[in-house]
Motif scaffolding. Sequence first.
Motif, short mmCIF file in Angstrom:
data_model
loop_
_atom_site.label_atom_id
_atom_site.label_comp_id
_atom_site.label_asym_id
_atom_site.label_seq_id
_atom_site.Cartn_x
_atom_site.Cartn_y
_atom_site.Cartn_z
N THR A 1 0.79 -1.23 0.00
CA THR A 1 0.00 0.00 0.00
C THR A 1 0.82 1.27 0.00
O THR A 1 0.31 2.34 -0.34
CB THR A 1 -0.91 0.03 1.24
OG1 THR A 1 -0.10 0.12 2.42
CG2 THR A 1 -1.78 -1.22 1.32
N ARG A 2 2.09 1.20 0.43
CA ARG A 2 2.95 2.35 0.63
C ARG A 2 2.32 3.34 1.63
O ARG A 2 2.51 4.55 1.56
CB ARG A 2 3.26 3.05 -0.69
CG ARG A 2 4.12 2.21 -1.61
CD ARG A 2 4.71 2.94 -2.76
NE ARG A 2 3.71 3.47 -3.66
CZ ARG A 2 3.47 4.77 -3.85
NH1 ARG A 2 4.22 5.67 -3.22
NH2 ARG A 2 2.53 5.18 -4.66
N THR B 1 -4.93 -2.11 -9.61
CA THR B 1 -3.77 -1.28 -9.26
C THR B 1 -4.09 0.20 -9.25
O THR B 1 -3.77 0.92 -8.29
CB THR B 1 -2.61 -1.56 -10.23
OG1 THR B 1 -2.31 -2.96 -10.21
CG2 THR B 1 -1.38 -0.78 -9.80
N GLU B 2 -4.73 0.68 -10.31
CA GLU B 2 -4.98 2.12 -10.43
C GLU B 2 -5.97 2.61 -9.37
O GLU B 2 -5.72 3.60 -8.67
CB GLU B 2 -5.54 2.44 -11.83
CG GLU B 2 -5.80 3.92 -12.06
CD GLU B 2 -6.30 4.20 -13.46
OE1 GLU B 2 -6.84 5.31 -13.67
OE2 GLU B 2 -6.17 3.32 -14.33
N GLU C 1 -4.52 2.40 -5.77
CA GLU C 1 -3.53 3.44 -5.51
C GLU C 1 -4.21 4.77 -5.16
O GLU C 1 -3.74 5.51 -4.30
CB GLU C 1 -2.62 3.63 -6.72
CG GLU C 1 -1.67 4.83 -6.65
CD GLU C 1 -0.79 4.84 -5.39
OE1 GLU C 1 -0.38 5.94 -4.99
OE2 GLU C 1 -0.54 3.75 -4.81
N GLU D 1 -3.53 6.67 -1.75
CA GLU D 1 -3.03 8.05 -1.85
C GLU D 1 -3.89 8.97 -0.99
O GLU D 1 -3.38 9.89 -0.35
CB GLU D 1 -3.04 8.51 -3.31
CG GLU D 1 -2.58 9.94 -3.53
CD GLU D 1 -1.10 10.17 -3.21
OE1 GLU D 1 -0.69 11.34 -3.16
OE2 GLU D 1 -0.36 9.17 -3.01
#
Length: 491
Positions: free
Chosen positions: A184-185, A344-345, A348, A352
Amino acid sequence: MSTPPRSPRPRTASQQPPRPPRQGPRPPAPARRKPRWAMRTVTTLSVVVLASAGIGHAVITSLDEDIARVDPFRDMKNRPEAGHGMNILLVGTDGRDRIGAEEREKYRLGGAPCHCTDTIMIVHISEDRDRASVVSLPRDSYAETPPHTDRVSGEQHKGHPLRLNAAYAEGGPRLTVRTVEKMTRVKIDHYLEVDFASFMKTVDVVGGVEICTDRRMRDSHTGLDLPAGRHTLRGGQALQYVRARHVDGTSDLSRMKRQQHFMASLVERTTSSGILLNPMKFRDVTRAVLGSVRADKGFGTDELLDLGRAMRNFSPSSSEFTTVPIAQTGHVVKGLGATLKWDTEKSERIFEALRRDQPLTVRHARDAVQRVPVDPRQIRVQVENGTRTAGLGRRVDAALAATGFDTTHAPANAADRNVKRTIVAYDPRWDRSAESLAAALPGSELRAVEGQGATLKVIVGADFEKVRKVRAQDPGQDEFGVVRGDEVGCS
């Protein structure tokens, strides 16, 4: 032709079931199946909410001793950059060994504890402490671990593919945190691990949680059997509700949605019932939760108090829930079988938002679309023109169809052509469908007609102005399936 869902027939006084006792045995419960304890994260979220009482340092300090400690952040390097707000990783574990043999049999929790995790969620508390965003990470998500040491064998592993829940079995809390951060960052600030025992105790201590369903819910695996309507669920029955996976054809997807609804209802119950203002009740509820919780060493008394003081104005409307968007439900991996591959998109964009401390979705004006208890697509409607205005029946039929109602597309003239107020005629068995239809016709009159059947009738009167847009109460229809806590409770 679709048939709208019926409301249950009213019971006579002699048929009314007794109220569940405030204390005592829990209701009959779940079936034999390896439990998936996503609901246990509900109890941990309630810890955060309960802290908002700001009862005092002495009460919280005494409870702090009940929390078992883990160190999931030891020696961690190359972590994501810290954002604003607080990110808590909630992990649900088995914990059936905490239940006595008699209760395990009663609730059909046979078998040895698996010491595994079936639930992983990120709870983001905004920096201003005015919002909570909950993102569910499905247990079968395709994941890749960083290099690590197997906690059982001591064997050194390179990074490799696995299902997300398997990270706990291989490397415990530390590998779970590292894997989630890698995917996930999002930097995890605190780790909370709960089991199902605390879930049942918490629901009982708060006096049950109210849920609503517009149709009968039955699941032979858990033993769930709820007629359409409004219900206050105690510990055992609540467990059945959030575990049920065979109510319809969407299995885990609908199960996660029910869990999110339940979490929102628990938040509402906790914040609106006076529990937070009663020190003894607050202590009892928090002990029920904390007795089955493990947390990182940094999540203690001061954090609970600081968070509690900041969250006194927290409410269901300031909570939002979603599940990581899935691009492929049957992503087959050699040695693993079918997994869930994230989009993925879209994923994110959700992560974010967490990193930037932003809401997951833009709030729309509350009055833009009227929420109704029954989906318009399930409501069959016959339109009759009760005025002498030519073509009015066709216009209303078309407008209702455009809003989603299942109209006959064959409007007719009413026997009385001098109707002043628009009428919604309905069989009493379909009263909730009638309420939904009337909401689309501002100012209309509801008129019960015994024996009319499943098709509702609209007799358009001279007062007709427009058809209002309506939508089923079950939200989550935006791009990411995000819902707010105040959108999923009983109305």
